[in-house]
Design a protein around this motif. Sequence first.
Motif, mmCIF file in Angstrom:
data_model
loop_
_atom_site.group_PDB
_atom_site.id
_atom_site.type_symbol
_atom_site.label_atom_id
_atom_site.label_comp_id
_atom_site.label_asym_id
_atom_site.label_seq_id
_atom_site.Cartn_x
_atom_site.Cartn_y
_atom_site.Cartn_z
ATOM 1 N N LEU A 124 0.796 -1.222 0.000
ATOM 2 C CA LEU A 124 0.000 0.000 0.000
ATOM 3 C C LEU A 124 0.830 1.274 0.000
ATOM 4 O O LEU A 124 0.526 2.220 -0.717
ATOM 5 N N MET A 125 1.858 1.318 0.827
ATOM 6 C CA MET A 125 2.629 2.553 0.969
ATOM 7 C C MET A 125 3.913 2.287 1.733
ATOM 8 O O MET A 125 4.092 1.223 2.317
ATOM 9 N N VAL A 164 -8.675 0.810 5.585
ATOM 10 C CA VAL A 164 -9.998 1.348 5.286
ATOM 11 C C VAL A 164 -9.810 2.517 4.331
ATOM 12 O O VAL A 164 -9.115 3.481 4.651
ATOM 13 N N GLY A 165 -10.376 2.413 3.143
ATOM 14 C CA GLY A 165 -10.256 3.491 2.163
ATOM 15 C C GLY A 165 -8.899 3.514 1.505
ATOM 16 O O GLY A 165 -8.182 2.513 1.448
ATOM 17 N N ALA A 166 -8.548 4.697 0.989
ATOM 18 C CA ALA A 166 -7.296 4.881 0.248
ATOM 19 C C ALA A 166 -6.103 4.930 1.197
ATOM 20 O O ALA A 166 -6.184 5.514 2.268
ATOM 21 N N ALA A 167 -4.998 4.336 0.778
ATOM 22 C CA ALA A 167 -3.759 4.439 1.552
ATOM 23 C C ALA A 167 -2.943 5.647 1.106
ATOM 24 O O ALA A 167 -2.171 6.205 1.875
ATOM 25 N N CYS A 168 -3.126 6.060 -0.150
ATOM 26 C CA CYS A 168 -2.331 7.145 -0.727
ATOM 27 C C CYS A 168 -3.039 8.489 -0.577
ATOM 28 O O CYS A 168 -4.267 8.567 -0.682
ATOM 29 N N HIS A 169 -2.251 9.545 -0.399
ATOM 30 C CA HIS A 169 -2.824 10.885 -0.273
ATOM 31 C C HIS A 169 -3.466 11.359 -1.578
ATOM 32 O O HIS A 169 -4.210 12.331 -1.579
ATOM 33 N N THR A 170 -3.231 10.636 -2.687
ATOM 34 C CA THR A 170 -3.861 10.964 -3.968
ATOM 35 C C THR A 170 -5.229 10.292 -4.098
ATOM 36 O O THR A 170 -5.836 10.329 -5.163
ATOM 37 N N SER A 215 -3.336 2.389 -3.305
ATOM 38 C CA SER A 215 -1.910 2.204 -3.048
ATOM 39 C C SER A 215 -1.133 3.397 -3.577
ATOM 40 O O SER A 215 -1.522 4.014 -4.569
ATOM 41 N N CYS A 216 -0.018 3.687 -2.941
ATOM 42 C CA CYS A 216 0.878 4.736 -3.440
ATOM 43 C C CYS A 216 1.631 4.275 -4.684
ATOM 44 O O CYS A 216 2.170 5.101 -5.418
ATOM 45 N N PHE A 217 1.651 2.984 -4.915
ATOM 46 C CA PHE A 217 2.405 2.419 -6.044
ATOM 47 C C PHE A 217 1.476 2.239 -7.236
ATOM 48 O O PHE A 217 1.169 1.125 -7.642
ATOM 49 N N TYR A 218 1.054 3.354 -7.817
ATOM 50 C CA TYR A 218 0.075 3.338 -8.905
ATOM 51 C C TYR A 218 0.668 3.685 -10.267
ATOM 52 O O TYR A 218 -0.060 3.849 -11.236
ATOM 53 N N THR A 219 1.991 3.766 -10.347
ATOM 54 C CA THR A 219 2.649 4.056 -11.621
ATOM 55 C C THR A 219 3.683 2.972 -11.906
ATOM 56 O O THR A 219 4.472 2.619 -11.031
ATOM 57 N N ASP A 220 3.639 2.437 -13.127
ATOM 58 C CA ASP A 220 4.691 1.507 -13.520
ATOM 59 C C ASP A 220 5.388 2.028 -14.768
ATOM 60 O O ASP A 220 4.956 3.012 -15.373
ATOM 61 N N HIS A 249 3.208 4.613 -16.846
ATOM 62 C CA HIS A 249 1.795 4.310 -17.044
ATOM 63 C C HIS A 249 1.091 4.325 -15.688
ATOM 64 O O HIS A 249 1.538 3.658 -14.755
ATOM 65 N N GLU A 250 0.009 5.070 -15.610
ATOM 66 C CA GLU A 250 -0.807 5.077 -14.402
ATOM 67 C C GLU A 250 -1.678 3.838 -14.426
ATOM 68 O O GLU A 250 -2.467 3.651 -15.356
ATOM 69 N N ILE A 251 -1.518 2.981 -13.430
ATOM 70 C CA ILE A 251 -2.231 1.697 -13.440
ATOM 71 C C ILE A 251 -3.393 1.657 -12.447
ATOM 72 O O ILE A 251 -4.068 0.635 -12.339
ATOM 73 N N MET A 252 -3.627 2.766 -11.772
ATOM 74 C CA MET A 252 -4.680 2.802 -10.771
ATOM 75 C C MET A 252 -5.265 4.211 -10.716
ATOM 76 O O MET A 252 -4.526 5.184 -10.624
ATOM 77 N N SER A 253 -6.571 4.290 -10.773
ATOM 78 C CA SER A 253 -7.252 5.587 -10.687
ATOM 79 C C SER A 253 -7.593 5.910 -9.243
ATOM 80 O O SER A 253 -7.677 5.001 -8.400
#
Length: 120
Positions: free
Chosen positions: A30-31, A91-97, A101-106, A113-117
């Motif tokens: 998650l982070m 519970v809910g989002a782990a990332c401040h965005t 997850s904070c790991f949403y770019t590969d 590439h953004e892999i998570m909205s």
Amino acid sequence: MRKFEVSSLKFDDKGLIPAIAQDADSGEVLMMAWMNAEAVEKTLETGQVTYWSRSRQSFWVKGLTSGHTQELVNFRFDCDRDCLLVLVNQVGAACHTNRRSCFYTDVKDGAEHEIMSPMT
């Protein structure tokens, strides 16, 4: 079995240790954030994951203001005792965005590439 001592962990020269949060059920990473010795103690005492904010120079209980809490399920450290793994019920989002997850770019073929909205 021996008693755990926070002082047995290896903190850096600023008194910090990296902590990786992972979903206890899915295994999703998650982070990553930082803890100091007191944040480790607070986390273990309360069951609510507490980090040390380097930018604010203060404790940060995950979800205290957002409601996106991390309930501690299991607290682990690596073989060198210089990195933590906290298994959590997120519970809910782990990332401040507002992403899970904070790991949403590969990176593929040299491009990001953004892999998570963001969560809605």
